[in-house]
Structures are given as C-alpha cells and as structure tokens.
Design an enzyme around this catalytic site. Structure first.
Site, short mmCIF file in Angstrom:
data_model
loop_
_atom_site.label_atom_id
_atom_site.label_comp_id
_atom_site.label_asym_id
_atom_site.label_seq_id
_atom_site.Cartn_x
_atom_site.Cartn_y
_atom_site.Cartn_z
N ARG A 18 55.35 -4.12 8.81
CA ARG A 18 55.04 -4.42 7.41
C ARG A 18 53.68 -3.87 7.00
NH1 ARG A 18 55.10 -10.52 6.94
NH2 ARG A 18 54.23 -10.24 9.00
N ASN A 36 59.49 -9.80 6.30
CA ASN A 36 60.36 -10.03 7.45
C ASN A 36 61.50 -10.93 7.01
OD1 ASN A 36 58.85 -8.59 9.32
ND2 ASN A 36 57.72 -10.37 10.03
#
Length: 92
Positions: A18, A36
């Site tokens: 990320r 996520n």
C-alpha cells in the site's frame, strides 16, 4: 479522465504494498485510494488521465520489492459513481 477499480492478489499484505502504491500514485499524479482486504488482497481505485491510470495499473503487477503479485483484476468504474478525489490515500 478515467477511473479504474483494481484488486491485487498474492503476497501483497505485510510487504509495504500500500505504501509503495501511494508513492507511485503520488509520483504519477494519480488520485484515489488503496486498502487491504480481509481476504488478503489489496484493493485500489485510481483516477486520472487514461494513459497515466494505465501506467499505474501496469505498476500493480510489480508492486513493492517484497511483494509477489499473482493476479491483478481491473474493472473500469461506472462514470456515474466517480468520486472527486483530491489526493491519493491509504484507507481502511
């Protein structure tokens, strides 16, 4: 302007995927978000000029240095549902 909704599978959680996605998006001037998912995938929405969004999607196959991407699923978002993003964020 275009928007794509992306799901990335593989070893993509716990490997800074990320954060690297955010860095790349900011470098390219992409707006949107990444997060996520409980099933182990990463989900992202990219918004920007079509060629730049395509470059961002292509980057997803590489990911962070420690990630192992198995699959990238891409869907063009519904234009009526487009959000007006002001930046790129890591979200929950």
């Amino acid at each position: 302007m275009t928007q794509k909704h992306v799901f990335i599978s593989g070893r993509v959680q716990g490997v800074y995927y990320r954060d690297y996605t955010r860095r790349e998006a900011e470098k390219l001037g992409i707006k949107g978000w990444v997060r996520n998912l409980p099933d182990g995938r990463v989900e992202a929405v990219f918004e920007g000029p079509e060629d730049t969004v395509e470059n961002m999607v292509a980057w997803c196959y590489q990911g962070s240095p420690r990630s192992e991407v198995i699959k990238v699923e891409v869907a063009k978002s519904n234009p009526q549902l487009k959000e007006n993003f002001i930046d790129f964020k890591i979200t929950r």
